[in-house]
Design an enzyme around this catalytic site. Structure first.
Site, PDB file in Angstrom:
ATOM      1  CB  SER A  24      -0.876   0.402   1.330  1.00  0.00           C
ATOM      2  OG  SER A  24      -1.656   0.917   0.917  1.00  0.00           O
ATOM      3  CB  ALA A  73       5.722  12.654   6.774  1.00  0.00           C
ATOM      4  CB  ILE A  74       2.433  10.347   2.630  1.00  0.00           C
ATOM      5  CG1 ILE A  74       4.535   9.493   1.355  1.00  0.00           C
ATOM      6  CG2 ILE A  74       1.821   9.873   1.286  1.00  0.00           C
ATOM      7  CD1 ILE A  74       4.345  10.656   0.375  1.00  0.00           C
ATOM      8  CG  LEU A  76      -3.014   8.175   6.204  1.00  0.00           C
ATOM      9  CD1 LEU A  76      -3.803   7.620   6.915  1.00  0.00           C
ATOM     10  CD2 LEU A  76      -2.450   7.165   5.964  1.00  0.00           C
ATOM     11  CG  ASN A 130      -2.413   2.798   7.789  1.00  0.00           C
ATOM     12  OD1 ASN A 130      -2.616   1.710   8.231  1.00  0.00           O
ATOM     13  ND2 ASN A 130      -3.098   3.782   6.437  1.00  0.00           N
ATOM     14  CB  CYS A 133      -0.290   5.757   8.737  1.00  0.00           C
ATOM     15  SG  CYS A 133       0.239   6.075   8.314  1.00  0.00           S
ATOM     16  CE  LYS A 169       1.214  -1.963   5.634  1.00  0.00           C
ATOM     17  NZ  LYS A 169       1.258  -1.193   4.633  1.00  0.00           N
ATOM     18  N   GLY A 221      12.108   0.047   4.104  1.00  0.00           N
ATOM     19  CA  GLY A 221      13.048  -0.386   3.031  1.00  0.00           C
ATOM     20  C   GLY A 221      14.198  -1.708   3.282  1.00  0.00           C
ATOM     21  N   GLY A 251       8.066  -5.738   4.090  1.00  0.00           N
ATOM     22  CA  GLY A 251       9.305  -4.724   4.821  1.00  0.00           C
ATOM     23  C   GLY A 251      10.541  -5.148   3.973  1.00  0.00           C
TER      24      GLY A 251
HETATM   25  C1  LIG Z   1       6.165   6.347   0.496  1.00  0.00           C
HETATM   26  C2  LIG Z   1       5.510   5.702   0.856  1.00  0.00           C
HETATM   27  C3  LIG Z   1       4.138   6.143   0.999  1.00  0.00           C
HETATM   28  C4  LIG Z   1       3.676   4.635   2.155  1.00  0.00           C
HETATM   29  N1  LIG Z   1       2.235   5.108   1.981  1.00  0.00           N
HETATM   30  C5  LIG Z   1       1.453   3.831   2.740  1.00  0.00           C
HETATM   31  C6  LIG Z   1      -0.209   3.767   2.687  1.00  0.00           C
HETATM   32  O1  LIG Z   1      -0.825   4.437   1.958  1.00  0.00           O
HETATM   33  N2  LIG Z   1      -0.735   2.762   3.601  1.00  0.00           N
HETATM   34  C7  LIG Z   1      -0.753   1.599   4.404  1.00  0.00           C
HETATM   35  O2  LIG Z   1      -1.105   1.232   5.153  1.00  0.00           O
HETATM   36  N3  LIG Z   1       0.496   1.781   4.319  1.00  0.00           N
HETATM   37  C8  LIG Z   1       1.692   2.532   3.375  1.00  0.00           C
HETATM   38  N4  LIG Z   1       3.050   2.482   3.456  1.00  0.00           N
HETATM   39  C9  LIG Z   1       3.856   1.149   3.580  1.00  0.00           C
HETATM   40  C10 LIG Z   1       3.622  -0.042   3.374  1.00  0.00           C
HETATM   41  O3  LIG Z   1       2.876  -0.145   2.613  1.00  0.00           O
HETATM   42  C11 LIG Z   1       5.156  -0.984   3.558  1.00  0.00           C
HETATM   43  O4  LIG Z   1       3.578  -1.157   4.701  1.00  0.00           O
HETATM   44  C12 LIG Z   1       5.953  -0.391   4.121  1.00  0.00           C
HETATM   45  O5  LIG Z   1       6.573   0.882   4.077  1.00  0.00           O
HETATM   46  C13 LIG Z   1       6.989  -1.913   4.926  1.00  0.00           C
HETATM   47  O6  LIG Z   1       7.220  -2.166   3.586  1.00  0.00           O
HETATM   48  P1  LIG Z   1       8.850  -1.555   2.462  1.00  0.00           P
HETATM   49  O7  LIG Z   1       9.795  -2.009   3.483  1.00  0.00           O
HETATM   50  O8  LIG Z   1       8.483  -3.285   1.157  1.00  0.00           O
HETATM   51  O9  LIG Z   1       7.975  -0.456   1.212  1.00  0.00           O
HETATM   52  C14 LIG Z   1       3.741   3.080   2.849  1.00  0.00           C
HETATM   53  C15 LIG Z   1       5.175   3.194   2.641  1.00  0.00           C
HETATM   54  C16 LIG Z   1       6.261   4.514   1.671  1.00  0.00           C
HETATM   55  C17 LIG Z   1       7.603   4.121   1.228  1.00  0.00           C
END
Ligand SMILES: Cc1cc2nc3c(=O)[nH]c(=O)nc-3n(C[C@H](O)[C@H](O)[C@H](O)COP(=O)(O)O)c2cc1C
Length: 310
Positions: A24, A73-74, A76, A130, A133, A169, A221, A251
């Site tokens: 997401s 720190a988007i 949402l 979610n 967040c 989540k 990341g 993750g």
């Molecule tokens: C730019 C960005 C925006 C994200 N926006 C959301 C979101 O809108 N809702 C949500 O449940 N998780 C959001 N996440 C979290 C990711 O879905 C994921 O749980 C987290 O980044 C860990 O996975 P990764 O290391 O593969 O990115 C966001 C992550 C990033 C980097």
């Protein structure tokens, strides 16, 4: 295809051609990705968080690169559920793979309203709740860190999902993630996804100020992958396996081998997030890599789930 090297999996009653999803918030509403990958080659798609009203999100800067990861720190930012239905559902309807819509809000009522508005949509297989967040002042992680609130919000939203799947989540920012996992399962979650990001901070030493306008952000990341693998294994062994509730591992996944680690730890599916910003389309390559691994090992993904040797 030989059954022994089959990469199809079952996930909360869904039959998936492979276990790889987009995470997401990292692949928008799906239409943004059309030039980069064929989403129908994935196991499924997860949208960014949708709230009742449109949200602009937090002030800039709201993203910064860190060692082996990024902080975001988007906040949402999204177009709100009504525009989502009018403008984005048509593209999602064309997908042949299951779609999960990620739902967020500031109050339990808001989560319920968003879910109710979407529950009748044929394009949607399920919801990702979610409650983790770290980048919003109201709602978000506050629901996901208290087992009582996890229970309350999960059962309230479950009543609104109709026959669709509810995946909750989880946040890693808790003392024991199996406690919140158990609360979600006992309140009716059909699946769990873990993990969301870790609350974290970067400081500009010249100004002495936080780099992000929001002060803190969520760390994602490769930096978080070993913790995420451990937490998936902890939840799988502690509660999910016995309850028969599948886990979506998230993750730091950027390769097939990363994804397989999560599957061996107990995940039935995985979602790829931050890696999309480095290589959009990498999720399809990861699914292909899992297939190669299964052929080499003469094993199916189903056999790999939770197969950790200790
Ligand atoms: C730019 C960005 C925006 C994200 N926006 C959301 C979101 O809108 N809702 C949500 O449940 N998780 C959001 N996440 C979290 C990711 O879905 C994921 O749980 C987290 O980044 C860990 O996975 P990764 O290391 O593969 O990115 C966001 C992550 C990033 C980097």
């Amino acid at each position: 295809m030989e059954e022994s090297t089959n990469i199809a999996v079952e996930f909360a009653g869904l039959k998936l051609a492979n276990p790889v999803f987009t995470a997401s918030g990292t692949c928008g509403y799906s239409d943004e990705l059309a030039d980069f990958m064929d989403i129908n080659k994935l196991g499924g798609f997860i949208t960014k968080s949708i709230t009742l009203k449109p949200r602009k999100g937090n002030p800039l800067p709201r993203v910064v690169e860190t060692d082996s990861g990024m902080l975001n720190a988007i906040g949402l930012a999204n177009i709100g559920v009504d525009s989502f239905i009018a403008e984005k559902i048509p593209a999602l309807e064309k997908l042949t793979v299951p779609v999960f819509v990620n739902v967020a809000g500031e109050t339990i009522e808001e989560y319920v309203r968003v879910t109710e508005k979407l529950a009748g949509q044929k394009a949607i297989a399920g919801f990702e709740l979610n409650i983790s967040c770290p980048n919003v002042s109201k709602g978000g992680i506050t629901f996901g860190t208290d087992p009582m609130q996890v229970s309350e919000i999960t059962s309230a939203v479950k009543r609104a999902t109709g026959d669709k799947i509810l995946m909750v989540k989880l946040s890693p920012c808790v003392t024991d993630i199996s406690v919140t996992a158990r609360a979600a399962i006992e309140a009716g979650a059909n699946a769990l996804s873990l993990i969301n990001t870790f609350t974290a901070m970067a400081i500009d030493v010249e100004t002495g100020k936080p780099v992000l306008a929001n002060r803190t952000g969520g760390l994602s990341g490769p930096a978080i992958k070993p913790i995420a693998v451990y937490l998936v294994n902890r939840v799988y062994n502690g509660v999910a396996k016995a309850a028969g509730v599948p886990i979506m591992g998230v993750g730091g996944i950027r390769s097939a081998s990363d994804a397989i680690e999560f599957i061996i730890a107990g995940a039935s599916a995985v979602a790829v997030g931050t890696a999309n910003f480095i290589e959009p389309g990498c999720a399809v390559k990861i699914a292909e890599g899992i297939k190669k691994y299964c052929v080499r090992k003469n094993k199916s993904v189903r056999e790999l789930i939770g197969s950790l040797q200790v």
